[in-house]
Design a protein around this motif. Structure first.
Motif, mmCIF file in Angstrom:
data_model
loop_
_atom_site.group_PDB
_atom_site.id
_atom_site.type_symbol
_atom_site.label_atom_id
_atom_site.label_comp_id
_atom_site.label_asym_id
_atom_site.label_seq_id
_atom_site.Cartn_x
_atom_site.Cartn_y
_atom_site.Cartn_z
ATOM 1 N N THR A 96 21.042 -20.969 49.865
ATOM 2 C CA THR A 96 21.373 -19.792 49.066
ATOM 3 C C THR A 96 22.249 -20.180 47.881
ATOM 4 O O THR A 96 22.886 -21.228 47.864
ATOM 5 N N GLY A 97 22.281 -19.291 46.884
ATOM 6 C CA GLY A 97 23.113 -19.523 45.705
ATOM 7 C C GLY A 97 22.683 -20.726 44.896
ATOM 8 O O GLY A 97 23.497 -21.365 44.236
ATOM 9 N N ALA A 98 21.402 -21.068 44.935
ATOM 10 C CA ALA A 98 20.921 -22.288 44.286
ATOM 11 C C ALA A 98 19.543 -22.040 43.683
ATOM 12 O O ALA A 98 18.533 -22.139 44.385
ATOM 13 N N PRO A 99 19.448 -21.723 42.408
ATOM 14 C CA PRO A 99 18.143 -21.462 41.802
ATOM 15 C C PRO A 99 17.306 -22.722 41.652
ATOM 16 O O PRO A 99 17.831 -23.804 41.365
ATOM 17 N N VAL A 100 15.998 -22.586 41.868
ATOM 18 C CA VAL A 100 15.072 -23.668 41.542
ATOM 19 C C VAL A 100 14.867 -23.646 40.036
ATOM 20 O O VAL A 100 14.522 -22.612 39.453
ATOM 21 N N THR A 101 15.092 -24.778 39.385
ATOM 22 C CA THR A 101 15.051 -24.841 37.924
ATOM 23 C C THR A 101 13.766 -25.446 37.383
ATOM 24 O O THR A 101 13.456 -25.271 36.200
ATOM 25 N N ALA A 102 13.013 -26.163 38.199
ATOM 26 C CA ALA A 102 11.766 -26.763 37.721
ATOM 27 C C ALA A 102 10.876 -27.123 38.900
ATOM 28 O O ALA A 102 11.366 -27.346 40.022
ATOM 29 N N ILE A 103 9.576 -27.174 38.634
ATOM 30 C CA ILE A 103 8.590 -27.589 39.635
ATOM 31 C C ILE A 103 7.818 -28.784 39.082
ATOM 32 O O ILE A 103 7.264 -28.722 37.982
#
Length: 422
Positions: A96-103
């Motif tokens: 939690t509290g951790a956005p995925v920034t790239a794939i």
């Protein structure tokens, strides 16, 4: 990186987890994501090595209850769905509290934050939507707040001090809920809507009029046909100016004019998008290893911003990834809710087309309205306010397309079954 498990830097190896299970990564931990995880673990527990990443600091919670939280009817704990122990007991690593920034599609990796890497064999995007801010001057002033998540509720509560004047922009469901919640806190609240009736997508003029009256009875001033020109103030919100020159004093402006699908992650990965992330009947994107569901997905040209379609999509995807042959064919939209304590239901068509017949019952004094729209003996729409007891029957008839037996049963309710006793 906030997380409920021990590893902060996860292994980058792919394919399987040592137990022959493929790695499934779910990006987003909202209501649709949780529904998918529940159905997947119910149907095929242990089939995948599952990780779920959510940008918000909390695990999935009930956004439907945000207005009740804002109004002080419940506390934050009442919005929670599943505790961290549920994820752990079902073998789901929740971050939690951790956005995925790239794939990184080529290597099957998702980048979390700046440098953390999560591998995947199958990826599910449930990244939801973003609130829209009107492209008008002053929308970036302190005191202009969207109404979308728990942090927004906290910000509105902080700004809604005693004797504050609040303006809510938007007469859709979320706008009505925000205005009702503020009024319940004793805040001087005005609701602005650019259209000529509230909830114009779900209600006709008569039903919308009853909803407006219910809002006004609870202390909300409603102004229709209100086109916002600008928010003004010296360093923070002080007033709102309408296109007709009207100036309204304001200490707080709540923006609730709709949402748009969150597309940045998918677009950065080169997935096909339009208004939303394009998916087929199995919720697969243009990359067959990657799926999308909920408010970020576009299926057969439609983007749904409601809970029911998100849940149906989640159920479909869970069954598909469990090996079942299944297809999502779209959702027949229906709205069933309470606005300021007034029950409201609508499904199918709202306004009467030229080729349909409207059967209505209207008692303004009692706050009661019922309209059935019939085309060649089949129900194609229904709008109820005040008494929604027959909503399930109406939804079933609209979805099935079967002929209506007795219209009076839908309009007035079915008679109670007679006793078989002598």
């Amino acid at each position: 990186m906030p997380t409920n498990h021990r590893d902060s830097a996860l292994p980058v190896s792919r394919a399987t987890d040592g137990q022959g299970r493929k790695r499934l990564l779910v990006v987003g931990n909202g209501m649709a994501s949780l529904r998918f995880l529940e159905r997947l673990t119910e149907g095929c527990p242990g089939l995948y090595d599952v990780a779920c990443v959510g940008a918000e600091p909390q695990a999935a919670y009930n956004r439907v209850l945000l207005s009740s939280l804002l109004g002080g009817e419940i506390d934050e704990a009442a919005t929670a769905f599943r505790g961290l122990d549920w994820y752990e007991s079902h073998g789901i690593r929740l971050i939690t509290g951790a956005p995925v920034t790239a794939i990184d599609r080529e290597n099957g990796q998702a980048i979390v934050g700046d440098a953390h890497v999560l591998p995947f064999d199958t990826l599910v995007l449930a990244v939801g939507s973003l609130p829209i801010r009107l492209p008008k001057p002053g929308m970036d002033l302190p005191g202009v707040i969207t109404f979308r998540d728990l942090s927004d509720v906290a910000a509105i509560r902080k700004a809604a001090v005693e004797h504050a004047k609040a303006i809510v922009i938007g007469g859709g469901l979320l706008g009505l809920e925000a205005a009702a919640g503020l009024a319940k806190r004793g805040i001087d609240t005005t609701l602005l809507h650019v259209m000529d009736r509230l909830m114009e997508r779900q209600l006709d003029h008569e039903a919308a009029g009853l909803v407006r009256r219910a809002m006004e009875e609870r202390g909300v001033r409603v102004i229709l046909g209100a086109d916002t020109a600008a928010v003004e103030g010296d360093g923070r919100v002080e007033r709102l100016r309408l296109a007709d020159g009207t100036v309204l004093p304001a200490d707080l402006v709540v923006m609730s004019v709709g949402v748009r699908p969150s597309l940045a992650l998918a677009q950065g990965a080169g997935l096909a998008t339009n208004r939303g992330i394009l998916v087929d009947d199995r919720m697969a994107t243009s990359d067959p290893r990657i799926f999308a569901l909920g408010e970020c997905a576009e299926h057969r040209g439609l983007v749904y911003g409601l809970v029911e379609p998100s849940y149906e999509q989640a159920d479909t995807l869970a069954r598909h990834l469990s090996g079942q042959s299944v297809a999502y064919e779209g959702t027949h939209l229906a709205t069933s809710l309470k606005i300021s304590g007034l029950p409201v239901f609508s499904a199918g068509l709202v306004d009467t087309p030229a080729d349909a017949e409207a059967v209505t019952l209207f008692d303004p004094g009692a706050g009661l309205y019922r309209k059935l729209l019939l085309r060649e003996g089949r129900l194609v729409g229904a709008v109820f306010v005040g008494d929604i007891a027959e909503q399930a029957s109406c939804k079933a008839l609209i979805r099935s397309g079967e002929p209506v037996g007795d219209v009076d049963d839908l309009m007035f309710g079915r008679p109670a079954p007679q006793s078989l006793a002598a």
